[in-house]
Design a protein around this motif. Structure first.
Motif, PDB file in Angstrom:
ATOM      1  N   ALA A 149     -24.647  55.981  20.159  1.00 53.97           N
ATOM      2  CA  ALA A 149     -25.586  54.923  19.754  1.00 53.97           C
ATOM      3  C   ALA A 149     -25.166  54.313  18.422  1.00 53.97           C
ATOM      4  CB  ALA A 149     -27.008  55.487  19.668  1.00 53.97           C
ATOM      5  N   LEU A 150     -24.683  55.149  17.507  1.00 51.45           N
ATOM      6  CA  LEU A 150     -24.218  54.617  16.221  1.00 51.45           C
ATOM      7  C   LEU A 150     -22.979  53.755  16.402  1.00 51.45           C
ATOM      8  CD1 LEU A 150     -24.734  57.721  13.934  1.00 51.45           C
ATOM      9  CD2 LEU A 150     -26.037  55.594  13.927  1.00 51.45           C
ATOM     10  N   ALA A 151     -22.056  54.200  17.248  1.00 45.59           N
ATOM     11  CA  ALA A 151     -20.843  53.400  17.497  1.00 45.59           C
ATOM     12  C   ALA A 151     -21.201  52.079  18.168  1.00 45.59           C
ATOM     13  CB  ALA A 151     -19.868  54.195  18.369  1.00 45.59           C
ATOM     14  N   LEU A 152     -22.092  52.133  19.144  1.00 45.56           N
ATOM     15  CA  LEU A 152     -22.536  50.890  19.798  1.00 45.56           C
ATOM     16  C   LEU A 152     -23.252  49.981  18.808  1.00 45.56           C
ATOM     17  CD1 LEU A 152     -23.857  52.203  23.234  1.00 45.56           C
ATOM     18  CD2 LEU A 152     -21.882  50.719  22.854  1.00 45.56           C
ATOM     19  N   GLY A 153     -23.965  50.584  17.850  1.00 44.97           N
ATOM     20  CA  GLY A 153     -24.647  49.799  16.829  1.00 44.97           C
ATOM     21  C   GLY A 153     -23.682  49.000  15.972  1.00 44.97           C
ATOM     22  N   MET A 154     -22.506  49.579  15.712  1.00 38.79           N
ATOM     23  CA  MET A 154     -21.484  48.849  14.944  1.00 38.79           C
ATOM     24  C   MET A 154     -20.953  47.666  15.752  1.00 38.79           C
ATOM     25  SD  MET A 154     -19.282  51.725  13.023  1.00 38.79           S
ATOM     26  CE  MET A 154     -19.947  53.367  13.123  1.00 38.79           C
ATOM     27  N   VAL A 155     -20.788  47.862  17.050  1.00 38.01           N
ATOM     28  CA  VAL A 155     -20.333  46.771  17.918  1.00 38.01           C
ATOM     29  C   VAL A 155     -21.424  45.704  18.018  1.00 38.01           C
ATOM     30  CG1 VAL A 155     -19.681  46.169  20.286  1.00 38.01           C
ATOM     31  CG2 VAL A 155     -18.794  48.262  19.243  1.00 38.01           C
ATOM     32  N   ALA A 156     -22.673  46.138  18.075  1.00 36.53           N
ATOM     33  CA  ALA A 156     -23.787  45.201  18.236  1.00 36.53           C
ATOM     34  C   ALA A 156     -23.962  44.297  17.025  1.00 36.53           C
ATOM     35  CB  ALA A 156     -25.076  45.971  18.523  1.00 36.53           C
ATOM     36  N   ARG A 157     -23.454  44.698  15.884  1.00 39.63           N
ATOM     37  CA  ARG A 157     -23.532  43.821  14.708  1.00 39.63           C
ATOM     38  C   ARG A 157     -22.730  42.545  14.932  1.00 39.63           C
ATOM     39  NH1 ARG A 157     -23.948  48.846  11.972  1.00 39.63           N
ATOM     40  NH2 ARG A 157     -25.801  48.856  10.672  1.00 39.63           N
ATOM     41  N   ARG A 158     -21.634  42.675  15.712  1.00 36.45           N
ATOM     42  CA  ARG A 158     -20.806  41.505  16.018  1.00 36.45           C
ATOM     43  C   ARG A 158     -21.221  40.847  17.327  1.00 36.45           C
ATOM     44  NH1 ARG A 158     -16.173  45.188  14.467  1.00 36.45           N
ATOM     45  NH2 ARG A 158     -16.733  45.907  16.503  1.00 36.45           N
ATOM     46  N   GLN A 159     -21.806  41.640  18.227  1.00 39.39           N
ATOM     47  CA  GLN A 159     -22.231  41.135  19.535  1.00 39.39           C
ATOM     48  C   GLN A 159     -23.699  41.521  19.745  1.00 39.39           C
ATOM     49  OE1 GLN A 159     -19.567  42.972  22.290  1.00 39.39           O
ATOM     50  NE2 GLN A 159     -17.802  41.815  21.600  1.00 39.39           N
ATOM     51  N   PRO A 160     -24.634  40.695  19.282  1.00 31.99           N
ATOM     52  CA  PRO A 160     -26.056  41.037  19.351  1.00 31.99           C
ATOM     53  C   PRO A 160     -26.573  41.341  20.753  1.00 31.99           C
ATOM     54  CG  PRO A 160     -25.702  39.141  17.927  1.00 31.99           C
ATOM     55  CD  PRO A 160     -24.401  39.432  18.579  1.00 31.99           C
ATOM     56  N   ALA A 161     -25.881  40.902  21.791  1.00 31.63           N
ATOM     57  CA  ALA A 161     -26.322  41.190  23.153  1.00 31.63           C
ATOM     58  C   ALA A 161     -26.247  42.682  23.461  1.00 31.63           C
ATOM     59  CB  ALA A 161     -25.470  40.408  24.154  1.00 31.63           C
ATOM     60  N   MET A 162     -25.542  43.449  22.644  1.00 34.78           N
ATOM     61  CA  MET A 162     -25.407  44.897  22.844  1.00 34.78           C
ATOM     62  C   MET A 162     -26.614  45.672  22.331  1.00 34.78           C
ATOM     63  SD  MET A 162     -22.443  45.705  24.237  1.00 34.78           S
ATOM     64  CE  MET A 162     -22.245  47.390  23.723  1.00 34.78           C
ATOM     65  N   GLY A 163     -27.572  44.988  21.743  1.00 35.03           N
ATOM     66  CA  GLY A 163     -28.739  45.656  21.165  1.00 35.03           C
ATOM     67  C   GLY A 163     -29.494  46.521  22.151  1.00 35.03           C
ATOM     68  N   ALA A 164     -29.622  46.053  23.396  1.00 32.25           N
ATOM     69  CA  ALA A 164     -30.328  46.841  24.412  1.00 32.25           C
ATOM     70  C   ALA A 164     -29.569  48.123  24.735  1.00 32.25           C
ATOM     71  CB  ALA A 164     -30.528  46.012  25.672  1.00 32.25           C
ATOM     72  N   ALA A 165     -28.250  48.059  24.750  1.00 37.40           N
ATOM     73  CA  ALA A 165     -27.444  49.264  25.020  1.00 37.40           C
ATOM     74  C   ALA A 165     -27.592  50.271  23.883  1.00 37.40           C
ATOM     75  CB  ALA A 165     -25.984  48.887  25.216  1.00 37.40           C
ATOM     76  N   VAL A 166     -27.667  49.786  22.666  1.00 37.99           N
ATOM     77  CA  VAL A 166     -27.859  50.667  21.508  1.00 37.99           C
ATOM     78  C   VAL A 166     -29.202  51.382  21.632  1.00 37.99           C
ATOM     79  CG1 VAL A 166     -28.114  50.776  19.003  1.00 37.99           C
ATOM     80  CG2 VAL A 166     -26.440  49.223  20.021  1.00 37.99           C
ATOM     81  N   ALA A 167     -30.244  50.618  21.917  1.00 39.34           N
ATOM     82  CA  ALA A 167     -31.575  51.215  22.039  1.00 39.34           C
ATOM     83  C   ALA A 167     -31.627  52.215  23.189  1.00 39.34           C
ATOM     84  CB  ALA A 167     -32.621  50.117  22.239  1.00 39.34           C
ATOM     85  N   ALA A 168     -31.050  51.862  24.331  1.00 40.85           N
ATOM     86  CA  ALA A 168     -31.060  52.768  25.486  1.00 40.85           C
ATOM     87  C   ALA A 168     -30.328  54.062  25.163  1.00 40.85           C
ATOM     88  CB  ALA A 168     -30.433  52.082  26.697  1.00 40.85           C
ATOM     89  N   THR A 169     -29.186  53.962  24.513  1.00 42.53           N
ATOM     90  CA  THR A 169     -28.421  55.161  24.175  1.00 42.53           C
ATOM     91  C   THR A 169     -29.164  55.997  23.137  1.00 42.53           C
ATOM     92  OG1 THR A 169     -26.410  53.908  24.632  1.00 42.53           O
ATOM     93  CG2 THR A 169     -26.145  55.984  23.495  1.00 42.53           C
ATOM     94  N   ALA A 170     -29.828  55.347  22.203  1.00 43.45           N
ATOM     95  CA  ALA A 170     -30.627  56.079  21.215  1.00 43.45           C
ATOM     96  C   ALA A 170     -31.762  56.829  21.899  1.00 43.45           C
ATOM     97  CB  ALA A 170     -31.175  55.112  20.163  1.00 43.45           C
ATOM     98  N   TRP A 171     -32.402  56.202  22.881  1.00 43.17           N
ATOM     99  CA  TRP A 171     -33.468  56.881  23.634  1.00 43.17           C
ATOM    100  C   TRP A 171     -32.928  58.068  24.425  1.00 43.17           C
ATOM    101  CZ3 TRP A 171     -38.183  56.838  22.265  1.00 43.17           C
ATOM    102  CH2 TRP A 171     -38.773  55.697  21.730  1.00 43.17           C
ATOM    103  N   VAL A 172     -31.724  57.938  24.968  1.00 40.47           N
ATOM    104  CA  VAL A 172     -31.107  59.066  25.689  1.00 40.47           C
ATOM    105  C   VAL A 172     -30.867  60.225  24.712  1.00 40.47           C
ATOM    106  CG1 VAL A 172     -29.035  59.833  26.923  1.00 40.47           C
ATOM    107  CG2 VAL A 172     -30.112  57.667  27.522  1.00 40.47           C
ATOM    108  N   ALA A 173     -30.419  59.925  23.513  1.00 34.93           N
ATOM    109  CA  ALA A 173     -30.212  60.971  22.503  1.00 34.93           C
ATOM    110  C   ALA A 173     -31.534  61.653  22.157  1.00 34.93           C
ATOM    111  CB  ALA A 173     -29.568  60.377  21.252  1.00 34.93           C
ATOM    112  N   ILE A 174     -32.592  60.874  22.004  1.00 33.22           N
ATOM    113  CA  ILE A 174     -33.906  61.441  21.705  1.00 33.22           C
ATOM    114  C   ILE A 174     -34.378  62.299  22.874  1.00 33.22           C
ATOM    115  CG2 ILE A 174     -36.340  60.880  21.287  1.00 33.22           C
ATOM    116  CD1 ILE A 174     -35.288  58.390  19.733  1.00 33.22           C
ATOM    117  N   LEU A 175     -34.139  61.842  24.082  1.00 40.28           N
ATOM    118  CA  LEU A 175     -34.488  62.628  25.273  1.00 40.28           C
ATOM    119  C   LEU A 175     -33.701  63.940  25.306  1.00 40.28           C
ATOM    120  CD1 LEU A 175     -36.075  62.796  27.928  1.00 40.28           C
ATOM    121  CD2 LEU A 175     -34.193  61.575  29.015  1.00 40.28           C
ATOM    122  N   GLY A 176     -32.432  63.905  24.907  1.00 40.72           N
ATOM    123  CA  GLY A 176     -31.639  65.128  24.822  1.00 40.72           C
ATOM    124  C   GLY A 176     -32.220  66.108  23.817  1.00 40.72           C
TER     125      GLY A 176
END
Length: 167
Positions: A52-79
């Motif tokens: 999620a942190l790595a995707l967050g760095m990509v999302a800074r340049r590509q804002p469309a990745m924001g949903a993927a960052v949030a989804a991955t963060a939720w998966v981490a919280i679920l873990g």
């Protein structure tokens, strides 16, 4: 962009893993099978939080990745929540609140039959229903549950709180 929650989850899961491995390698406490279940859940949690942190760095340049960052963060919280559930189950087994596994564990052995039998007999028997260490009457599995539960709550709050807007 949810960036603080994955940082919290990653730091928390790595700290819990460091504590578990520290108790094993420095303190000499051999983990039981349910201890390993918790470690596997924490390793998966750390992987998804780092992702999620790595995707967050990509999302800074590509804002469309924001949903993927949030989804991955939720998966981490679920873990982390899964780890808390396993830890609660393990603590309940230790406290004899419910039945646990019907078998005990020992490290793996290899070699010919005679060498394997000697290795098996020399291995420490690790029971999942025994408490090898506790503080304030709470076992390591109990502390794992408490810390994981608090981290899940804090990370969930960070994910759900509205972002600050500046006017």
């Amino acid at each position: 962009m949810p960036s603080k929650a994955p940082v919290l989850v990653l730091a928390g899961s790595l700290a819990l893993l460091a504590g578990a491995f520290g108790f094993e390698h420095v303190g000499g406490l051999v983990p039981c099978e349910m201890c390993w279940w918790q470690r596997w859940a924490l390793m998966a949690t750390a992987f998804f939080a780092a992702d999620a942190l790595a995707l967050g760095m990509v999302a800074r340049r590509q804002p469309a990745m924001g949903a993927a960052v949030a989804a991955t963060a939720w998966v981490a919280i679920l873990g982390l929540a899964s780890n808390a559930g396993i830890a609660l189950y393990h603590a309940g087994v230790e406290q004899k609140w419910w039945q646990g596994l019907t078998r005990c564990t020992a490290p793996p052995v290899a070699g010919d039959a005679r060498a394997m039998m000697a290795d098996i007999l020399a291995q420490p028997l690790v029971r999942c229903d025994a408490i090898p260490w506790q503080m304030f009457g709470i076992s390591m599995a109990g502390w794992n549950f408490v810390i994981s539960f608090l981290l899940v709550g804090a990370a969930t709050w960070l994910m759900l709180k509205p972002p600050k807007t500046f006017r």
